[in-house]
Design an enzyme around this catalytic site. Sequence first.
Site, PDB file in Angstrom:
ATOM      1  N   ASN A  33       0.831  -1.212   0.000  1.00  0.00           N
ATOM      2  CA  ASN A  33       0.000   0.000   0.000  1.00  0.00           C
ATOM      3  C   ASN A  33       0.864   1.260   0.000  1.00  0.00           C
ATOM      4  O   ASN A  33       0.341   2.369   0.027  1.00  0.00           O
ATOM      5  CB  ASN A  33      -0.988   0.014   1.183  1.00  0.00           C
ATOM      6  CG  ASN A  33      -0.288   0.124   2.525  1.00  0.00           C
ATOM      7  OD1 ASN A  33       0.939   0.094   2.593  1.00  0.00           O
ATOM      8  ND2 ASN A  33      -1.062   0.246   3.584  1.00  0.00           N
ATOM      9  N   VAL A  58      -3.506  -4.748   2.583  1.00  0.00           N
ATOM     10  CA  VAL A  58      -3.926  -6.129   2.863  1.00  0.00           C
ATOM     11  C   VAL A  58      -4.865  -6.258   4.060  1.00  0.00           C
ATOM     12  O   VAL A  58      -5.332  -7.361   4.353  1.00  0.00           O
ATOM     13  CB  VAL A  58      -2.725  -7.093   3.055  1.00  0.00           C
ATOM     14  CG1 VAL A  58      -1.927  -7.239   1.778  1.00  0.00           C
ATOM     15  CG2 VAL A  58      -1.842  -6.674   4.222  1.00  0.00           C
ATOM     16  N   TYR A 146       3.330  -3.282  17.850  1.00  0.00           N
ATOM     17  CA  TYR A 146       4.035  -4.145  16.896  1.00  0.00           C
ATOM     18  C   TYR A 146       4.199  -5.548  17.474  1.00  0.00           C
ATOM     19  O   TYR A 146       3.874  -6.546  16.826  1.00  0.00           O
ATOM     20  CB  TYR A 146       5.396  -3.530  16.586  1.00  0.00           C
ATOM     21  CG  TYR A 146       6.212  -4.255  15.537  1.00  0.00           C
ATOM     22  CD1 TYR A 146       5.776  -4.349  14.217  1.00  0.00           C
ATOM     23  CD2 TYR A 146       7.447  -4.819  15.856  1.00  0.00           C
ATOM     24  CE1 TYR A 146       6.542  -4.986  13.251  1.00  0.00           C
ATOM     25  CE2 TYR A 146       8.222  -5.455  14.897  1.00  0.00           C
ATOM     26  CZ  TYR A 146       7.766  -5.542  13.593  1.00  0.00           C
ATOM     27  OH  TYR A 146       8.527  -6.173  12.640  1.00  0.00           O
ATOM     28  N   TYR A 160      -4.445 -21.394  11.513  1.00  0.00           N
ATOM     29  CA  TYR A 160      -4.769 -21.773  10.127  1.00  0.00           C
ATOM     30  C   TYR A 160      -4.084 -23.072   9.737  1.00  0.00           C
ATOM     31  O   TYR A 160      -4.608 -23.863   8.954  1.00  0.00           O
ATOM     32  CB  TYR A 160      -4.404 -20.640   9.141  1.00  0.00           C
ATOM     33  CG  TYR A 160      -5.603 -19.778   8.825  1.00  0.00           C
ATOM     34  CD1 TYR A 160      -6.164 -18.970   9.803  1.00  0.00           C
ATOM     35  CD2 TYR A 160      -6.196 -19.803   7.566  1.00  0.00           C
ATOM     36  CE1 TYR A 160      -7.283 -18.199   9.542  1.00  0.00           C
ATOM     37  CE2 TYR A 160      -7.313 -19.040   7.285  1.00  0.00           C
ATOM     38  CZ  TYR A 160      -7.858 -18.247   8.279  1.00  0.00           C
ATOM     39  OH  TYR A 160      -8.975 -17.495   8.013  1.00  0.00           O
ATOM     40  N   THR A 176      18.119  -6.409  10.876  1.00  0.00           N
ATOM     41  CA  THR A 176      18.691  -6.622   9.548  1.00  0.00           C
ATOM     42  C   THR A 176      18.995  -5.261   8.932  1.00  0.00           C
ATOM     43  O   THR A 176      18.299  -4.282   9.201  1.00  0.00           O
ATOM     44  CB  THR A 176      17.685  -7.393   8.674  1.00  0.00           C
ATOM     45  OG1 THR A 176      17.357  -8.615   9.338  1.00  0.00           O
ATOM     46  CG2 THR A 176      18.250  -7.720   7.305  1.00  0.00           C
TER      47      THR A 176
END
Length: 316
Positions: A33, A58, A146, A160, A176
């Site tokens: 987005n 999303v 977060y 799921y 990273t």
Amino acid sequence: MKRVLITGGAGFLGSHFCDLFLERGFDVICMDNLVTGSPDNIGHLFGNARFHFIQHDVTRFVYVDGPLDYILHFASPASPLDYLELPIQTLKVGSLGTHKVLGLAKAKGARFLLASTSEVYGDPLEHPQKETYWGNVNPVGPRGVYDEAKRFAEAMTMAYHRFHGVDTRIVRIFNTYGPRMRLKDGRALPAFMGQAVRGEPITVFGDGSQTRSFCYVSDLCEGIYRLLMSDEIEPVNIGNPSEISILEFAKEVIKVTGSPSTIAFKPLPEDDPKVRQPDISKARRILSWEPTVGLEEGLKATLEDFKPRILAGEAR
Ligand code: UDP
């Protein structure tokens, strides 16, 4: 031809995955987005017939035409400054967004990989952090948006898998760095490198004794690719185990940039973890993976990308 969807594909990590999957012969659909991602990160891919970009959030129903073999769910604001400025979006993308993308994986019969984070360990009481550690997170602190969103995302992913039989993977990503990070995302490395190149004081928060373990982006991508292709369902840490204090890290950046900058100590942000170091014995054992790029080499490669952007005064 295998097709992969990468959510957050125009972000720092997502865009490196777009490159990697194209190089390895996949058809790549990049979805973003553009809240924290940028077209600059994927501009070089627009002429490639195997690359497709969809601008979409999303957290709303996700539609993708045709079959999908793999989905990498990387969409999320990911720096402490970003999630301070975008707390609701951060919670929504980790929860609603993960739910939508898991639903897509189920509908397409695609393998789903969740980009989780070392933040699920919070301010850790176990050091280094193994995957079996449950963490020490403050749910109502500024970082909670977060940390808890990603913890929820892990729980949703396992649900799921267990309930719907979706083929899932969970990577816990540690700090990273590398080309394409946003200069102004507030993280230590972009902040320090910008300050060093401009000859300004380096802003070390607290006394700089807090530690992190920095992984170069190419090492991280290879580790995550191997996890995706493995059959491991439970979370796996991917990061560089070489731990350094933030003060030492600032000095490394000064050295690599050859800068005259001095250090300026600033207040430590709330809930800033005191230590962080991945235990990567699981990744070593099941993926035969470990990082190969040392800090000096990685910082030099990052500087090559950063320096012209810093000198041009890039605003993002
Ligand atoms: N940090 C710092 N100066 C800065 C930015 C960050 O000293 O200008 C510190 C921060 O307080 C933390 C560490 O560097 O202890 C790493 O911060 P970063 O935002 O890169 O990521 P984190 O690991 O905290 O998610």
